[in-house]
Design an enzyme around this catalytic site. Structure first.
Site, PDB file in Angstrom:
ATOM      1  N   TYR A 150       0.352 -10.768  -7.582  1.00  0.00           N
ATOM      2  CA  TYR A 150       0.360 -11.554  -6.343  1.00  0.00           C
ATOM      3  C   TYR A 150      -0.143 -12.983  -6.626  1.00  0.00           C
ATOM      4  CZ  TYR A 150      -1.354 -13.302  -1.818  1.00  0.00           C
ATOM      5  OH  TYR A 150      -1.618 -14.080  -0.716  1.00  0.00           O
TER       6      TYR A 150
HETATM    7  N1  LIG Z   1      -4.718 -13.191   5.171  1.00  0.00           N
HETATM    8  C1  LIG Z   1      -5.324 -13.711   4.125  1.00  0.00           C
HETATM    9  O1  LIG Z   1      -6.526 -13.470   3.895  1.00  0.00           O
HETATM   10  C2  LIG Z   1      -4.588 -14.611   3.174  1.00  0.00           C
HETATM   11  C3  LIG Z   1      -5.314 -15.166   2.109  1.00  0.00           C
HETATM   12  C4  LIG Z   1      -4.650 -16.017   1.221  1.00  0.00           C
HETATM   13  C5  LIG Z   1      -3.322 -16.331   1.419  1.00  0.00           C
HETATM   14  N2  LIG Z   1      -2.641 -15.748   2.456  1.00  0.00           N
HETATM   15  C6  LIG Z   1      -1.235 -16.130   2.619  1.00  0.00           C
HETATM   16  O2  LIG Z   1      -1.047 -16.509   3.964  1.00  0.00           O
HETATM   17  C7  LIG Z   1       0.277 -16.164   4.395  1.00  0.00           C
HETATM   18  C8  LIG Z   1       0.202 -15.315   5.650  1.00  0.00           C
HETATM   19  O3  LIG Z   1      -0.566 -14.153   5.374  1.00  0.00           O
HETATM   20  P1  LIG Z   1      -0.897 -13.063   6.483  1.00  0.00           P
HETATM   21  O4  LIG Z   1      -2.229 -12.499   6.165  1.00  0.00           O
HETATM   22  O5  LIG Z   1      -0.617 -13.638   7.807  1.00  0.00           O
HETATM   23  O6  LIG Z   1       0.189 -11.946   6.098  1.00  0.00           O
HETATM   24  P2  LIG Z   1       1.193 -11.136   7.028  1.00  0.00           P
HETATM   25  O7  LIG Z   1       1.740 -10.065   6.153  1.00  0.00           O
HETATM   26  O8  LIG Z   1       0.534 -10.749   8.292  1.00  0.00           O
HETATM   27  O9  LIG Z   1       2.320 -12.211   7.360  1.00  0.00           O
HETATM   28  C9  LIG Z   1       3.394 -12.501   6.496  1.00  0.00           C
HETATM   29  C10 LIG Z   1       4.678 -12.360   7.293  1.00  0.00           C
HETATM   30  O10 LIG Z   1       5.762 -12.684   6.422  1.00  0.00           O
HETATM   31  C11 LIG Z   1       6.833 -11.802   6.689  1.00  0.00           C
HETATM   32  N3  LIG Z   1       7.650 -11.694   5.494  1.00  0.00           N
HETATM   33  C12 LIG Z   1       7.361 -11.066   4.322  1.00  0.00           C
HETATM   34  N4  LIG Z   1       8.371 -11.195   3.459  1.00  0.00           N
HETATM   35  C13 LIG Z   1       9.328 -11.924   4.091  1.00  0.00           C
HETATM   36  C14 LIG Z   1      10.615 -12.377   3.724  1.00  0.00           C
HETATM   37  N5  LIG Z   1      11.132 -12.098   2.512  1.00  0.00           N
HETATM   38  N6  LIG Z   1      11.335 -13.092   4.615  1.00  0.00           N
HETATM   39  C15 LIG Z   1      10.826 -13.369   5.852  1.00  0.00           C
HETATM   40  N7  LIG Z   1       9.613 -12.960   6.261  1.00  0.00           N
HETATM   41  C16 LIG Z   1       8.882 -12.253   5.379  1.00  0.00           C
HETATM   42  C17 LIG Z   1       6.190 -10.479   7.062  1.00  0.00           C
HETATM   43  O11 LIG Z   1       7.053  -9.666   7.858  1.00  0.00           O
HETATM   44  C18 LIG Z   1       4.936 -10.928   7.803  1.00  0.00           C
HETATM   45  O12 LIG Z   1       5.152 -10.928   9.205  1.00  0.00           O
HETATM   46  C19 LIG Z   1       0.925 -15.460   3.213  1.00  0.00           C
HETATM   47  O13 LIG Z   1       1.669 -16.431   2.497  1.00  0.00           O
HETATM   48  C20 LIG Z   1      -0.250 -14.999   2.375  1.00  0.00           C
HETATM   49  O14 LIG Z   1       0.105 -14.889   1.012  1.00  0.00           O
HETATM   50  C21 LIG Z   1      -3.232 -14.902   3.338  1.00  0.00           C
END
Ligand SMILES: NC(=O)c1ccc[n+]([C@@H]2O[C@H](COP(=O)([O-])OP(=O)(O)OC[C@H]3O[C@@H](n4cnc5c(N)ncnc54)[C@H](O)[C@@H]3O)[C@@H](O)[C@H]2O)c1
Length: 316
Positions: A150
């Site tokens: 990841y």
């Molecule tokens: N939550 C955290 O602590 C955290 C920390 C660091 C980075 N991030 C990054 O922040 C972003 C949002 O994270 P989150 O926690 O809201 O995750 P989440 O899984 O709730 O949201 C991601 C969304 O992307 C959608 N998705 C996944 N693959 C897809 C694709 N191929 N096409 C279209 N949509 C797609 C999913 O259906 C989901 O609704 C991500 O990029 C994640 O890597 C999150």
């Protein structure tokens, strides 16, 4: 009013960004409603956005270049790129899925945004790009040696963002989020699991000895950093930390939640999980300098709000 596309807008962070924008801007959400966690939670996230204003929802996958072309055209001003296969552990089990969504998907978004003349792409990156700790807190000069597939995928996406700025002149900013929590957070994340189980007085499992530390960031701080980037080009081309600026051990996190909930849950210690980072802590100096970022919500206040939200009987 700007037209703003939010990839992954049915997810935790994307839906909060959408909710904050929908009254003042034309918001288009593109999300494939991936089944990594229950669809009902994503539908709830979308309902929260729609309750605030009118957003367009398009169910589609960002690995599909034609789909991305149909969503990001020359009427779009800004793109928040939140779509990803999040989660370290699933990436250890299946490195291809995060690579497709996070690397190929990001490349699709960037190339289409470049062709469409988008004003800025704001990319969700992660503290996972740092991996092996050489010193703390992490500043942006800290070496990037991810310890999970990841982390590799998020680092590759970040490099693509920088290169699209430097080579093609597409303004991009990557925000390195540090473990984000708050209402509607992903159900696979520690704070969510611990809170659910502790409210039910069920045993909780800690992987490792619980002395690993995390910099937890309240969702409101993340939303504010994202929104501020609509108004300034000061951070174009940069990747910068947006964290809470403090770290606590997982054992202390449990103690905080126990104090707030009054839970009598037993704690069970289990083997450390592959791919998990040992420690994270953000130096937020660069974001503070470039966009005035200041994490306002303390872990105590943030956890209290989160537990209160759970107690209101909303699904995690
Ligand atoms: N939550 C955290 O602590 C955290 C920390 C660091 C980075 N991030 C990054 O922040 C972003 C949002 O994270 P989150 O926690 O809201 O995750 P989440 O899984 O709730 O949201 C991601 C969304 O992307 C959608 N998705 C996944 N693959 C897809 C694709 N191929 N096409 C279209 N949509 C797609 C999913 O259906 C989901 O609704 C991500 O990029 C994640 O890597 C999150």
């Amino acid at each position: 009013m700007s037209k703003i596309v939010i990839t992954g807008g049915a997810g935790f962070i994307g839906s909060h960004i959408a909710e904050a924008l929908v009254q003042d801007h034309e918001v288009v959400i593109v999300d494939n409603l991936d089944d990594y966690y229950p669809l009902a939670l994503k539908q709830r996230n979308l309902d929260c956005v729609m309750a605030k204003g009118n957003a367009t929802f398009i169910r589609g996958d960002i690995t599909d270049l034609e789909l991305v072309r149909s969503v990001i055209d020359d009427t779009v001003d800004f793109v928040y790129h939140e779509a990803a296969q999040a989660g370290v552990r699933i990436s250890v089990e299946d490195p291809f899925k995060p690579n497709n969504a996070n690397v190929t998907g990001t490349l699709n978004v960037l190339s289409v945004a470049r062709d469409a003349g988008v004003k800025r792409v704001i990319n969700a990156s992660s503290s996972s790009v740092y991996g092996k700790v050489q010193y703390l807190p992490f500043d942006e000069k800290h070496p990037t040696q991810p310890v999970s597939p990841y982390g590799v995928s998020k680092l590759a996406a970040e490099h693509y963002c920088r290169v699209f700025y430097e080579v093609y002149g597409l303004p991009t900013v990557s925000l390195r989020y540090f473990t984000v929590y708050g209402p509607r957070m992903r159900p696979d994340l520690g704070i969510s699991i611990f809170t659910r189980k502790m409210l039910a007085n069920e045993p909780i499992t800690i992987f490792g000895d619980g002395e690993q530390t995390r910099d937890f960031t309240y969702i409101d701080n993340i939303v504010k950093a994202n929104l501020d980037l609509l108004k300034t080009s000061a951070a174009d081309g940069y990747a910068m930390n947006v964290g809470g600026g403090h770290r606590i051990t997982v054992n202390d996190l449990i103690a905080h939640i126990r104090e707030i909930t009054g839970s009598v849950s037993e704690v069970v210690y289990s083997d450390k999980q592959k791919g998990d980072a040992e420690h994270t802590l953000a130096n937020v100096g660069l974001a503070s300098e470039l966009i005035g970022y200041k994490p306002e919500t303390t872990i105590g206040d943030g956890l209290r709000t989160y537990v209160m939200w759970h107690r209101q009987g909303v699904k995690p």
